[in-house]
Design an enzyme around this catalytic site. Structure first.
Site, PDB file in Angstrom:
ATOM      1  N   ASN A   9       3.354   5.474   1.877  1.00 19.76           N
ATOM      2  CA  ASN A   9       2.239   5.013   1.503  1.00 19.76           C
ATOM      3  C   ASN A   9       2.025   3.581   2.234  1.00 19.76           C
ATOM      4  O   ASN A   9       2.985   2.655   2.198  1.00 19.76           O
ATOM      5  CB  ASN A   9       2.052   4.600  -0.086  1.00 19.76           C
ATOM      6  CG  ASN A   9       0.892   3.584  -0.252  1.00 19.76           C
ATOM      7  OD1 ASN A   9       0.030   3.500   0.386  1.00 19.76           O
ATOM      8  ND2 ASN A   9       0.895   2.882  -1.449  1.00 19.76           N
ATOM      9  N   LYS A  11      -0.261   1.425   2.878  1.00 15.65           N
ATOM     10  CA  LYS A  11      -1.092   0.588   2.227  1.00 15.65           C
ATOM     11  C   LYS A  11      -2.019  -0.123   3.541  1.00 15.65           C
ATOM     12  O   LYS A  11      -2.438   0.536   4.381  1.00 15.65           O
ATOM     13  CB  LYS A  11      -0.375  -0.563   1.738  1.00 15.65           C
ATOM     14  CG  LYS A  11       0.752  -0.030   0.855  1.00 15.65           C
ATOM     15  CD  LYS A  11       1.290  -1.078  -0.150  1.00 15.65           C
ATOM     16  CE  LYS A  11       2.494  -0.518  -0.884  1.00 15.65           C
ATOM     17  NZ  LYS A  11       2.872  -1.280  -2.048  1.00 15.65           N
ATOM     18  N   HIS A  90      -2.774   4.084  -7.911  1.00 12.27           N
ATOM     19  CA  HIS A  90      -1.535   3.327  -7.581  1.00 12.27           C
ATOM     20  C   HIS A  90      -1.932   2.130  -8.236  1.00 12.27           C
ATOM     21  O   HIS A  90      -2.949   1.516  -8.599  1.00 12.27           O
ATOM     22  CB  HIS A  90      -1.712   3.046  -5.963  1.00 12.27           C
ATOM     23  CG  HIS A  90      -0.515   2.486  -5.511  1.00 12.27           C
ATOM     24  ND1 HIS A  90      -0.433   1.089  -5.636  1.00 12.27           N
ATOM     25  CD2 HIS A  90       0.687   2.996  -4.826  1.00 12.27           C
ATOM     26  CE1 HIS A  90       0.664   0.809  -4.804  1.00 12.27           C
ATOM     27  NE2 HIS A  90       1.380   1.899  -4.601  1.00 12.27           N
ATOM     28  N   GLU A  92      -1.413  -0.700  -7.434  1.00 11.95           N
ATOM     29  CA  GLU A  92      -2.396  -1.902  -6.668  1.00 11.95           C
ATOM     30  C   GLU A  92      -4.069  -1.795  -7.174  1.00 11.95           C
ATOM     31  O   GLU A  92      -4.912  -2.628  -7.158  1.00 11.95           O
ATOM     32  CB  GLU A  92      -2.102  -2.283  -5.162  1.00 11.95           C
ATOM     33  CG  GLU A  92      -0.661  -2.634  -5.118  1.00 11.95           C
ATOM     34  CD  GLU A  92       0.129  -2.168  -3.985  1.00 11.95           C
ATOM     35  OE1 GLU A  92      -0.495  -1.618  -2.974  1.00 11.95           O
ATOM     36  OE2 GLU A  92       1.203  -2.302  -3.920  1.00 11.95           O
ATOM     37  N   GLU A 162       6.013   5.043 -10.804  1.00 14.07           N
ATOM     38  CA  GLU A 162       6.327   3.685 -10.076  1.00 14.07           C
ATOM     39  C   GLU A 162       6.297   2.509 -10.983  1.00 14.07           C
ATOM     40  O   GLU A 162       5.074   1.921 -11.321  1.00 14.07           O
ATOM     41  CB  GLU A 162       5.224   3.521  -9.018  1.00 14.07           C
ATOM     42  CG  GLU A 162       5.231   4.703  -7.919  1.00 14.07           C
ATOM     43  CD  GLU A 162       4.420   4.389  -6.882  1.00 14.07           C
ATOM     44  OE1 GLU A 162       5.102   4.178  -5.807  1.00 14.07           O
ATOM     45  OE2 GLU A 162       3.439   3.919  -6.599  1.00 14.07           O
ATOM     46  N   GLY A 168       7.451  -3.198  -4.009  1.00 12.82           N
ATOM     47  CA  GLY A 168       7.308  -4.136  -3.012  1.00 12.82           C
ATOM     48  C   GLY A 168       7.917  -5.446  -3.649  1.00 12.82           C
ATOM     49  O   GLY A 168       7.790  -6.486  -2.902  1.00 12.82           O
ATOM     50  N   SER A 208      10.348   0.389  -4.028  1.00 10.58           N
ATOM     51  CA  SER A 208      11.500  -0.345  -3.310  1.00 10.58           C
ATOM     52  C   SER A 208      12.562   0.594  -3.121  1.00 10.58           C
ATOM     53  O   SER A 208      13.767   0.328  -3.212  1.00 10.58           O
ATOM     54  CB  SER A 208      12.039  -1.635  -4.147  1.00 10.58           C
ATOM     55  OG  SER A 208      11.138  -2.566  -4.123  1.00 10.58           O
TER      56      SER A 208
HETATM   57  C1  PEP Z   1       4.137   2.042  -3.345  1.00  4.46           C
HETATM   58  O1  PEP Z   1       3.327   1.015  -2.605  1.00  4.46           O
HETATM   59  O2  PEP Z   1       3.936   3.172  -3.703  1.00  4.46           O
HETATM   60  C2  PEP Z   1       5.608   1.479  -3.089  1.00  4.46           C
HETATM   61  C3  PEP Z   1       6.506   2.328  -3.841  1.00  4.46           C
HETATM   62  O3  PEP Z   1       5.817   0.455  -2.451  1.00  4.46           O
HETATM   63  P1  PEP Z   1       7.540  -0.084  -2.149  1.00  4.46           P
HETATM   64  O4  PEP Z   1       8.363   0.994  -1.919  1.00  4.46           O
HETATM   65  O5  PEP Z   1       7.180  -1.089  -0.972  1.00  4.46           O
HETATM   66  O6  PEP Z   1       7.898  -1.044  -3.156  1.00  4.46           O
END
Ligand code: PEP
Length: 246
Positions: A9, A11, A90, A92, A162, A168, A208
């Protein structure tokens, strides 16, 4: 057996030429493992990207086909530039853009009616985890947006767990925390539908995930791959995560 998937992803990162360069570099790195690789670039760049070896999807879409929805894109538009899958829910989108379980249910229904695949994202915020209520929180997200599907529709769905506190932040869920939640998710699907249906659903971990922890996470019996944010922007890191299935 659920499909193994590693999805990036991107973003709101990169420009058009960076996006092209990243996809080309990833295509060169592609491996022979039985892992489906996907990328979710900013939609603006999708038409210009190669789709030969990597499945390309949109990070977001709206449930209507067309009309006065300024700034949104429809599934038909996404398909017209070569996207074949979209992220739904997601964290966000949920936290920054106010997307509710009800609105996400409409997106799920729109995707199904248009034959558009999706990865349905779920996960609890930190305060919910600290209160020990993560299972009921995630179950509710699934119940309110996904569990109205028929058995046929649920088969082969992809879910990404997630935890919001891991996205992040550099703070990854331990493999035990990830496996526990993935196992719960599969058992809820089995209860709601049946075991055979639950065994077709790929459940990805996101938050992460990086080369140093992917192998341990992907070795968990109920972790079928990953949804990768930051580390998917670096070709070496992303390929190393893909190769963690070895
Ligand atoms: C994501 O945005 O779906 C995500 C898992 O981000 P990150 O790997 O940067 O934590």
């Amino acid at each position: 057996m659920p499909k193994k998937i590693v999805a990036g992803n991107w973003k709101m990162n990169l420009n058009a030429s960076d996006a092209n360069a990243l996809i080309s570099a990833l295509e060169k790195k592609q491996n022979t493992l039985d892992v489906e690789v996907m990328a979710f670039p900013p939609s603006l760049f999708i038409s210009g990207l190669s789709k030969e070896k990597i499945r390309i999807g949109v990070q977001n879409f709206y449930s209507k086909d067309k009309g006065a929805y300024t700034g949104e894109i429809s599934i038909l538009q996404a398909k017209s530039v070569g996207a074949s899958i979209g992220l739904i829910g997601h964290s966000e989108r949920r936290s920054l853009f106010g997307e509710t379980n009800e609105l996400l249910k409409d997106k799920v229904d729109a995707a199904l009616s248009q034959g558009f695949s999706f990865i349905f994202c779920c996960g609890e915020p930190l305060e919910v985890r600290e209160a020990g209520k993560e299972n009921e929180f995630v179950k509710k997200q699934l119940e309110e947006s996904l569990f109205h599907l028929s058995e046929e529709e649920m088969k082969g769905c992809v879910i990404a767990y997630e935890p919001v506190w891991a996205i992040g932040t550099g703070r990854t869920a331990t493999s035990e925390q990830a496996e526990n939640m993935h196992k719960e998710i599969r058992s809820w699907i089995a209860e709601e539908y049946k075991k055979e249906v639950a065994e077709t659903v790929s459940i990805l971990y996101g938050g992460s995930c990086k080369p140093s922890n992917a192998r341990e996470l992907f070795a968990c019996p109920n972790v079928d791959g990953g949804l990768i944010g930051g580390a998917s922007l670096n070709v070496e890191d992303f390929s190393s995560i893909i190769n963690s299935f070895e």
